[in-house]
Design a protein around this motif. Structure first.
Motif, PDB file in Angstrom:
ATOM      1  N   ARG A  35      68.556  35.885  65.583  1.00  0.00           N
ATOM      2  CA  ARG A  35      69.992  35.924  65.785  1.00  0.00           C
ATOM      3  C   ARG A  35      70.331  35.657  64.208  1.00  0.00           C
ATOM      4  O   ARG A  35      71.390  36.274  63.737  1.00  0.00           O
ATOM      5  N   ARG A  36      69.789  34.747  63.677  1.00  0.00           N
ATOM      6  CA  ARG A  36      70.131  34.581  62.228  1.00  0.00           C
ATOM      7  C   ARG A  36      68.870  34.224  61.352  1.00  0.00           C
ATOM      8  O   ARG A  36      68.244  33.283  61.545  1.00  0.00           O
ATOM      9  N   TRP A  37      68.713  34.944  60.433  1.00  0.00           N
ATOM     10  CA  TRP A  37      67.578  35.108  59.788  1.00  0.00           C
ATOM     11  C   TRP A  37      67.696  34.139  58.695  1.00  0.00           C
ATOM     12  O   TRP A  37      68.467  34.441  57.697  1.00  0.00           O
ATOM     13  N   THR A  38      66.679  33.295  58.288  1.00  0.00           N
ATOM     14  CA  THR A  38      66.903  32.304  57.140  1.00  0.00           C
ATOM     15  C   THR A  38      65.671  32.400  56.109  1.00  0.00           C
ATOM     16  O   THR A  38      65.740  31.861  55.041  1.00  0.00           O
ATOM     17  N   GLU A  39      64.635  32.907  56.503  1.00  0.00           N
ATOM     18  CA  GLU A  39      63.418  33.243  55.553  1.00  0.00           C
ATOM     19  C   GLU A  39      62.591  32.068  55.708  1.00  0.00           C
ATOM     20  O   GLU A  39      61.531  31.996  55.199  1.00  0.00           O
ATOM     21  N   ILE A  40      63.125  30.882  56.256  1.00  0.00           N
ATOM     22  CA  ILE A  40      62.428  29.734  56.384  1.00  0.00           C
ATOM     23  C   ILE A  40      61.708  29.455  57.472  1.00  0.00           C
ATOM     24  O   ILE A  40      62.231  29.334  58.440  1.00  0.00           O
ATOM     25  N   SER A  41      60.439  29.027  57.338  1.00  0.00           N
ATOM     26  CA  SER A  41      59.603  28.628  58.383  1.00  0.00           C
ATOM     27  C   SER A  41      59.790  27.307  58.731  1.00  0.00           C
ATOM     28  O   SER A  41      59.784  25.989  57.997  1.00  0.00           O
ATOM     29  N   ARG A  42      59.757  26.722  60.054  1.00  0.00           N
ATOM     30  CA  ARG A  42      59.940  25.364  60.289  1.00  0.00           C
ATOM     31  C   ARG A  42      58.292  25.267  61.034  1.00  0.00           C
ATOM     32  O   ARG A  42      58.280  25.730  62.006  1.00  0.00           O
ATOM     33  N   ILE A  43      57.755  24.242  60.554  1.00  0.00           N
ATOM     34  CA  ILE A  43      56.544  24.030  61.022  1.00  0.00           C
ATOM     35  C   ILE A  43      56.104  22.595  61.422  1.00  0.00           C
ATOM     36  O   ILE A  43      56.516  21.721  60.979  1.00  0.00           O
ATOM     37  N   LYS A  44      55.823  22.194  62.620  1.00  0.00           N
ATOM     38  CA  LYS A  44      55.712  20.955  63.314  1.00  0.00           C
ATOM     39  C   LYS A  44      54.423  20.447  62.645  1.00  0.00           C
ATOM     40  O   LYS A  44      53.490  20.916  62.299  1.00  0.00           O
ATOM     41  N   LEU A 102      56.320  40.449  50.573  1.00  0.00           N
ATOM     42  CA  LEU A 102      57.128  39.382  51.079  1.00  0.00           C
ATOM     43  C   LEU A 102      58.412  39.382  50.679  1.00  0.00           C
ATOM     44  O   LEU A 102      59.339  38.740  51.402  1.00  0.00           O
ATOM     45  N   PHE A 103      58.987  40.000  49.696  1.00  0.00           N
ATOM     46  CA  PHE A 103      60.471  40.168  49.404  1.00  0.00           C
ATOM     47  C   PHE A 103      61.202  40.820  50.601  1.00  0.00           C
ATOM     48  O   PHE A 103      62.024  40.586  51.146  1.00  0.00           O
ATOM     49  N   GLN A 104      60.408  41.863  51.359  1.00  0.00           N
ATOM     50  CA  GLN A 104      61.037  42.439  52.252  1.00  0.00           C
ATOM     51  C   GLN A 104      61.145  41.681  53.572  1.00  0.00           C
ATOM     52  O   GLN A 104      62.172  41.638  54.271  1.00  0.00           O
ATOM     53  N   TYR A 105      60.042  40.892  53.521  1.00  0.00           N
ATOM     54  CA  TYR A 105      59.868  39.874  54.811  1.00  0.00           C
ATOM     55  C   TYR A 105      61.215  38.800  54.643  1.00  0.00           C
ATOM     56  O   TYR A 105      61.851  38.481  55.776  1.00  0.00           O
ATOM     57  N   LYS A 106      61.402  38.312  53.531  1.00  0.00           N
ATOM     58  CA  LYS A 106      62.334  37.606  53.251  1.00  0.00           C
ATOM     59  C   LYS A 106      63.966  38.104  53.631  1.00  0.00           C
ATOM     60  O   LYS A 106      64.856  37.323  54.046  1.00  0.00           O
ATOM     61  N   ALA A 107      63.860  39.460  53.318  1.00  0.00           N
ATOM     62  CA  ALA A 107      65.017  39.905  53.210  1.00  0.00           C
ATOM     63  C   ALA A 107      65.502  40.450  54.731  1.00  0.00           C
ATOM     64  O   ALA A 107      66.510  40.931  55.009  1.00  0.00           O
ATOM     65  N   GLY A 108      64.520  40.121  55.622  1.00  0.00           N
ATOM     66  CA  GLY A 108      64.694  40.638  56.863  1.00  0.00           C
ATOM     67  C   GLY A 108      64.363  42.100  57.374  1.00  0.00           C
ATOM     68  O   GLY A 108      64.634  42.424  58.503  1.00  0.00           O
ATOM     69  N   ASN A 109      63.498  42.747  56.494  1.00  0.00           N
ATOM     70  CA  ASN A 109      63.210  44.171  56.566  1.00  0.00           C
ATOM     71  C   ASN A 109      61.901  44.022  57.138  1.00  0.00           C
ATOM     72  O   ASN A 109      61.002  44.472  56.366  1.00  0.00           O
ATOM     73  N   PHE A 110      61.731  43.648  58.270  1.00  0.00           N
ATOM     74  CA  PHE A 110      60.368  43.350  59.100  1.00  0.00           C
ATOM     75  C   PHE A 110      59.419  44.859  59.002  1.00  0.00           C
ATOM     76  O   PHE A 110      58.499  44.714  59.035  1.00  0.00           O
ATOM     77  N   ALA A 111      60.146  45.906  59.342  1.00  0.00           N
ATOM     78  CA  ALA A 111      59.339  47.137  59.520  1.00  0.00           C
ATOM     79  C   ALA A 111      58.676  47.505  57.993  1.00  0.00           C
ATOM     80  O   ALA A 111      57.590  47.826  58.136  1.00  0.00           O
ATOM     81  N   GLU A 112      59.616  47.411  57.007  1.00  0.00           N
ATOM     82  CA  GLU A 112      59.292  47.781  55.722  1.00  0.00           C
ATOM     83  C   GLU A 112      57.851  46.617  55.283  1.00  0.00           C
ATOM     84  O   GLU A 112      57.018  46.899  54.768  1.00  0.00           O
ATOM     85  N   ALA A 113      58.150  45.467  55.453  1.00  0.00           N
ATOM     86  CA  ALA A 113      57.214  44.391  55.403  1.00  0.00           C
ATOM     87  C   ALA A 113      55.964  44.636  55.963  1.00  0.00           C
ATOM     88  O   ALA A 113      54.783  44.594  55.355  1.00  0.00           O
ATOM     89  N   ARG A 114      56.059  44.979  57.215  1.00  0.00           N
ATOM     90  CA  ARG A 114      54.936  45.224  57.915  1.00  0.00           C
ATOM     91  C   ARG A 114      54.106  46.504  57.596  1.00  0.00           C
ATOM     92  O   ARG A 114      52.638  46.270  57.496  1.00  0.00           O
ATOM     93  N   ALA A 115      54.685  47.196  57.125  1.00  0.00           N
ATOM     94  CA  ALA A 115      53.886  48.473  56.510  1.00  0.00           C
ATOM     95  C   ALA A 115      53.027  48.017  55.188  1.00  0.00           C
ATOM     96  O   ALA A 115      51.894  48.478  55.034  1.00  0.00           O
ATOM     97  N   LEU A 116      53.932  47.127  54.356  1.00  0.00           N
ATOM     98  CA  LEU A 116      52.972  46.908  53.317  1.00  0.00           C
ATOM     99  C   LEU A 116      51.989  45.959  53.522  1.00  0.00           C
ATOM    100  O   LEU A 116      50.941  46.024  52.833  1.00  0.00           O
ATOM    101  N   PHE A 117      52.308  44.877  54.408  1.00  0.00           N
ATOM    102  CA  PHE A 117      51.143  43.849  54.643  1.00  0.00           C
ATOM    103  C   PHE A 117      49.846  44.720  55.245  1.00  0.00           C
ATOM    104  O   PHE A 117      48.834  44.198  54.959  1.00  0.00           O
ATOM    105  N   ALA A 118      50.278  45.678  56.145  1.00  0.00           N
ATOM    106  CA  ALA A 118      49.108  46.372  56.750  1.00  0.00           C
ATOM    107  C   ALA A 118      48.443  47.058  55.662  1.00  0.00           C
ATOM    108  O   ALA A 118      47.075  47.074  55.556  1.00  0.00           O
ATOM    109  N   GLU A 119      48.828  47.731  54.555  1.00  0.00           N
ATOM    110  CA  GLU A 119      48.104  48.194  53.463  1.00  0.00           C
ATOM    111  C   GLU A 119      47.421  47.067  52.667  1.00  0.00           C
ATOM    112  O   GLU A 119      46.207  47.351  52.352  1.00  0.00           O
TER     113      GLU A 119
END
Length: 296
Positions: free
Chosen positions: A287-296, A243-260
């Motif tokens: 373009r600009r990563w904020t880590e915050i999800s906008r949900i309708k 989750l920390f990696q995801y928030k930091a915008g490191n999506f490849a690293e986050a994906r590998a850990l979430f897969a585990e």
């Protein structure tokens, strides 16, 4: 007009108490229901719980009107004691939905956990008698609200209004988005004396429709069956790093850990949701990563 006997007065008071919670009178500092006037209110910080039955419409279509009411009363009778056990009270039943209030955020969390455990016992009974098992969504938030009376001179109703009420209701609806039965906000989490004594994990920072400020959502899995609790607890550290990696915008690293995490417990929906997100973000870099999800 004949005078009521003492027993009749007591019976009337007991009957009224089934419709108007005594806690409501206490919060308004009224000793008697007759003293309540239109527009009486109190502003207070409280925990608010919303919970409803998943796919109640589809469930009710398979039952007669009598069976529907019998089912609702059986279900609500199983849930209400847990609310009262922790000092809460039901503001209203709205069909299959329960709206409950608590003065203490931690007691609200304890009540919610107990309700989920009770639901598992109820489902076991339903399964044994050949009935379909049910699931619920629960949302818990804490904040300032106004509790009072609205209506006309001839018809009054107690109600609760305020941003806290609206947000708690939306949090309950977000359980469907995150495919988890119970969400609580950081406003509740921050009021826990020892949050580490619960099985909680941060899920996401979200901005819901109509709001500008993000809220942090947490999931409780204290009520999960023991094997599921053990699995989620075992990889909680890896999940938090992911989750920390995801928030930091490191999506490849986050994906590998979430897969585990997903491989260790395929029944856990949260790593799967983040895998989907990471895949999308890797293919569509923001373009600009904020880590915050906008949900309708």
């Amino acid at each position: 007009m004949p005078t009521m006997t003492t027993d009749e007065v007591k019976n009337t008071d007991a009957s009224v108490a089934r419709f108007i919670p005594a806690e409501f009178l206490e919060l308004l500092e009224k000793k008697d229901l007759a003293l309540i006037q239109k527009g009486d209110f109190i502003e207070k910080e409280m925990a608010l719980m919303f919970t409803d039955i998943r796919d109640f419409t589809g469930l009710s279509e398979s039952m007669s009107a009598g069976e529907t009411f019998q089912f609702l009363n059986a279900y609500l009778s199983r849930m209400n004691p847990s609310i009262e056990n922790y000092g809460g009270f039901v503001d209203k039943f709205i069909g299959d939905e329960i709206m409950a209030l608590f003065s203490d955020a931690e007691n609200a969390l304890k009540a919610a956990i107990e309700m989920r455990i009770e639901l598992r016992a109820y489902n076991s009974q339903r399964k044994q008698t050949g009935y379909r098992q049910i699931d619920t969504g629960m949302g818990l938030h804490f904040g300032k609200l106004m509790l009072g009376t609205v209506g006309s001179d001839k018809r009054l109703q107690m109600t609760v209004v305020g941003d806290t009420v609206n947000l708690a209701s939306r949090i309950e609806r977000l359980t469907k988005v995150f495919r988890t039965p119970f969400l609580l906000t950081d406003a509740v989490y921050k009021r826990l004396k020892n949050p580490e004594s619960y099985l909680l994990r941060e899920l996401d920072s979200v901005i819901v429709r109509g709001k500008n400020q993000p809220i942090v959502l947490y999931e409780s899995f204290d009520f999960d069956p023991l094997p599921m609790q053990e699995k989620k607890s075992a990889y909680l550290g890896d999940y938090q790093v992911a989750l920390f990696q995801y928030k930091a915008g490191n999506f490849a690293e986050a994906r590998a850990l979430f897969a585990e995490c997903a491989a260790k417990c395929p029944e856990d929906n949260i790593p799967l949701i983040y895998l989907e997100r990471c895949e999308y973000l890797l293919q569509n870099p923001p373009r600009r990563w904020t880590e915050i999800s906008r949900i309708k």
